[in-house]
Design an enzyme around this catalytic site. Structure first.
Site, mmCIF file in Angstrom:
data_model
loop_
_atom_site.group_PDB
_atom_site.id
_atom_site.type_symbol
_atom_site.label_atom_id
_atom_site.label_comp_id
_atom_site.label_asym_id
_atom_site.label_seq_id
_atom_site.Cartn_x
_atom_site.Cartn_y
_atom_site.Cartn_z
ATOM 1 N N GLU A 1 -2.038 -7.048 7.325
ATOM 2 C CA GLU A 1 -0.686 -6.903 7.848
ATOM 3 C C GLU A 1 -0.458 -7.814 9.050
ATOM 4 O O GLU A 1 -1.408 -8.271 9.708
ATOM 5 C CB GLU A 1 -0.457 -5.432 8.245
ATOM 6 C CG GLU A 1 0.906 -5.114 8.838
ATOM 7 C CD GLU A 1 2.087 -5.427 7.938
ATOM 8 O OE1 GLU A 1 2.263 -6.611 7.584
ATOM 9 O OE2 GLU A 1 2.845 -4.492 7.606
ATOM 10 N N HIS B 1 0.825 -1.208 0.000
ATOM 11 C CA HIS B 1 0.000 0.000 0.000
ATOM 12 C C HIS B 1 0.862 1.262 0.000
ATOM 13 O O HIS B 1 2.061 1.236 0.332
ATOM 14 C CB HIS B 1 -0.910 0.016 1.227
ATOM 15 C CG HIS B 1 -0.152 0.070 2.522
ATOM 16 N ND1 HIS B 1 0.358 1.246 3.044
ATOM 17 C CD2 HIS B 1 0.196 -0.907 3.394
ATOM 18 C CE1 HIS B 1 0.978 0.995 4.177
ATOM 19 N NE2 HIS B 1 0.901 -0.296 4.417
#
Length: 269
Positions: free
Chosen positions: A89, A11
């Site tokens: 994550e 990202h």
């Protein structure tokens, strides 16, 4: 047999990234202005690749990045992304929302490296690897269900695709181009995820699944921290087992941590 490409993108930057604060899973932040610019840049870089599948972590920094990539893509207008919690994550437990320096200090106190240390309430690297292995099963199953492996368009020229990827990986220039490794491959999957997760994914593909490597690349380069909107690419070959389930038979690493799409942004800063 069936060959496809897997492109992994981290990202874009968040304010927490800029301030060196850990986000993990419990802090769900949006992209900063710089992160939006990075998302646009990686979208422009990948605009010519006709992705057939798009899988995205369901944390908003990854979703926003994927939206920017698809918006810039000339082949993916209207494509729906699959929000996949398996791509979230690594969980950093009590360290989430705190400076990365706190994690380093805790790791040092325990006599471990920062990357290998698991803070209280956090995920171990093995747990993250298990999540990625589960995701690969989901991905392979979808490839089996949605693409006819007997279809000439899907499976013909498999050896040429593998050989082409091999040659491409050997001949890739340091800067490279967006379609590196894609020669002869007709199915492309995009994954948008996170830095610690992608590093674990890269290590699993290379070390556990015995991926072949680009010529002249050191392991330290392959497994270096992934920059915001850094790109990795692998080409995978599947075959069907006796039970007709997909089995991975070959993996080739084309590149990892590519960031030359950010050169203009960094020059502007």
């Amino acid at each position: 047999m069936f060959t496809f490409s897997l492109t992994l993108v981290r990202h874009g930057e968040t304010q927490y990234n800029r301030e060196k604060l850990l986000q993990g899973q419990g802090v769900d932040t949006s992209l900063s202005e710089t992160g939006m610019q990075q998302g646009e840049a990686v979208g422009r870089y990948l605009r010519g690749i006709p992705f057939n599948h798009v899988f995205v972590s369901n944390l908003q920094r990854a979703v926003q990045t994927a939206e920017l990539i698809l918006r810039n893509n000339t082949h993916c207008s209207g494509m729906k992304m699959v929000l996949e919690p398996l791509l979230r994550e690594r969980g950093f437990g009590v360290c989430e929302g705190h400076p990365k320096e706190d994690l380093k200090n805790m790791a040092n106190a325990s006599g471990q490296s920062c990357r290998d240390f698991t803070p209280p309430g956090g995920e171990t690297l093995d747990q993250v690897r298990l999540r990625f292995k589960k995701f690969l099963k989901v991905l392979f199953k979808q490839m089996l269900e949605e693409h006819s492996w007997s279809d000439p368009d899907a499976s013909a020229g498999l050896s040429e695709a593998a050989n082409g990827a091999s040659a491409a990986a050997s001949d890739i220039a340091p800067g490279g181009s967006a379609d590196d490794g894609l020669q002869g491959v007709s199915v492309h999957a995009l994954v948008v995820s996170h830095g610690a997760y992608i590093r674990v994914a890269n290590k699993h593909l290379v070390e556990d699944l015995d991926s072949s490597l680009p010529a002249g690349v050191r392991m330290s380069q392959l497994f270096a921290p992934c920059p915001n909107t850094g790109i990795a690419r692998f080409v995978l070959t599947l075959s069907k087992s006796e039970s007709a389930s997909p089995v991975l038979t070959a993996v080739r690493c084309i590149f990892t941590n590519r960031k030359n799409h950010l050169d203009d942004l960094q020059a502007a800063e």
